[in-house]
Design an enzyme around this catalytic site. Structure first.
Site, PDB file in Angstrom:
ATOM      1  N   HIS A  88      -9.577   0.286   7.566  1.00 48.50           N
ATOM      2  CA  HIS A  88      -8.799  -0.314   6.482  1.00 48.50           C
ATOM      3  C   HIS A  88      -7.333   0.071   6.594  1.00 48.50           C
ATOM      4  CE1 HIS A  88     -11.808  -2.196   3.828  1.00 48.50           C
ATOM      5  NE2 HIS A  88     -12.611  -1.460   4.565  1.00 48.50           N
TER       6      HIS A  88
ATOM      7  N   SER B   3      -7.036  -9.205   3.944  1.00 45.18           N
ATOM      8  CA  SER B   3      -6.306  -8.067   3.370  1.00 45.18           C
ATOM      9  C   SER B   3      -4.960  -8.498   2.798  1.00 45.18           C
ATOM     10  CB  SER B   3      -6.093  -6.964   4.412  1.00 45.18           C
ATOM     11  OG  SER B   3      -7.277  -6.238   4.600  1.00 45.18           O
TER      12      SER B   3
ATOM     13  N   GLU C 293      -4.120 -11.403   1.530  1.00 44.44           N
ATOM     14  CA  GLU C 293      -4.352 -12.105   0.265  1.00 44.44           C
ATOM     15  C   GLU C 293      -4.751 -11.126  -0.837  1.00 44.44           C
ATOM     16  OE1 GLU C 293      -7.273 -15.052   1.286  1.00 44.44           O
ATOM     17  OE2 GLU C 293      -5.815 -16.255   2.428  1.00 44.44           O
ATOM     18  N   GLU C 294      -5.613 -10.162  -0.506  1.00 41.31           N
ATOM     19  CA  GLU C 294      -6.071  -9.188  -1.503  1.00 41.31           C
ATOM     20  C   GLU C 294      -4.926  -8.301  -1.980  1.00 41.31           C
ATOM     21  OE1 GLU C 294     -10.505  -9.188   0.542  1.00 41.31           O
ATOM     22  OE2 GLU C 294      -9.128  -7.542   0.974  1.00 41.31           O
TER      23      GLU C 294
ATOM     24  N   VAL D 265      -9.071   3.535   0.095  1.00 37.48           N
ATOM     25  CA  VAL D 265      -9.651   2.187   0.003  1.00 37.48           C
ATOM     26  C   VAL D 265     -10.009   1.920  -1.448  1.00 37.48           C
ATOM     27  CG1 VAL D 265     -11.526   0.646   0.732  1.00 37.48           C
ATOM     28  CG2 VAL D 265     -10.562   2.298   2.357  1.00 37.48           C
ATOM     29  N   ILE D 266      -9.539   0.786  -1.929  1.00 36.55           N
ATOM     30  CA  ILE D 266      -9.882   0.323  -3.275  1.00 36.55           C
ATOM     31  C   ILE D 266      -9.977  -1.200  -3.208  1.00 36.55           C
ATOM     32  CG2 ILE D 266      -7.472   0.155  -4.053  1.00 36.55           C
ATOM     33  CD1 ILE D 266      -8.495   1.219  -6.826  1.00 36.55           C
ATOM     34  N   CYS D 267     -10.840  -1.774  -3.980  1.00 36.69           N
ATOM     35  CA  CYS D 267     -10.984  -3.226  -4.011  1.00 36.69           C
ATOM     36  C   CYS D 267      -9.797  -3.805  -4.780  1.00 36.69           C
ATOM     37  CB  CYS D 267     -12.310  -3.615  -4.655  1.00 36.69           C
ATOM     38  SG  CYS D 267     -12.600  -5.393  -4.636  1.00 36.69           S
TER      39      CYS D 267
END
Length: 176
Positions: A69, A86, A88-89, A122-124
């Protein structure tokens, strides 16, 4: 693309890996391995197969997934080298629009986190915003390594679920 599960099950190996190879960031080996678990009875079974594969990995394998990530608001975002997903997120969470103070804090905390744990935070991002990301990053820097590894993997699974939902019609969608 919104395939139903029958279309997913009918995909040849190469197509399956090409389509699903980034549901876990830069880890097409996971979908390559999960392909052999077909046929999936539904979306939930596909998601569970990926999750179970991740859970079966040794701790070093889980850390490897986390290392794939990118840093949030890091050099990959600014250099244009993020995966499409990634990019877009991160943009959706405002990571591409940090002011100078936020950007400085993010860079410092990302570095502190990686130094402490040996893998990136890492986080959504699709389930939060930049203020919460900064807060979580600061708070999670204080966790123990095993706790943070497990937390990171849970976030990976959330990201995976959302990426899968963009590709496969879930059974809930079929009932609407």
């Amino acid at each position: 693309m919104n395939m139903d599960i029958a279309a997913v099950n009918a995909l040849p190996y190469e197509d399956f890996v090409n389509i699903f190879g980034n549901v876990v960031e830069k880890c097409p080996i996971i979908t390559a391995a999960v392909w052999s678990r077909r046929p999936f009875v539904n979306f939930t079974a596909l998601e569970a197969a990926i999750s179970e594969f991740i859970d079966e990995l040794p701790e070093s394998g889980k850390e490897g997934i986390l290392r794939c990530h990118p840093d949030l608001a890091g050099r990959d975002l600014h250099g244009g080298t993020l995966t499409r997903e990634s990019r877009e997120e991160q943009a959706g969470a405002g990571m591409d629009a940090l002011n100078s103070v936020e950007a400085s804090n993010m860079a410092r905390l990302n570095e502190e986190y990686k130094e402490r744990f040996g893998f990136p935070f890492v986080i959504c991002a699709r389930m939060t915003d930049k203020a919460n990301i900064l807060r979580q990053l600061s708070e999670r820097c204080r966790n123990e390594r095993a706790v943070e590894r497990a937390r990171g993997i849970e976030e990976v699974k959330k990201i995976c679920r959302l990426r899968l939902q963009a590709l496969v019609v879930s059974e809930a969608s079929n009932k609407l």
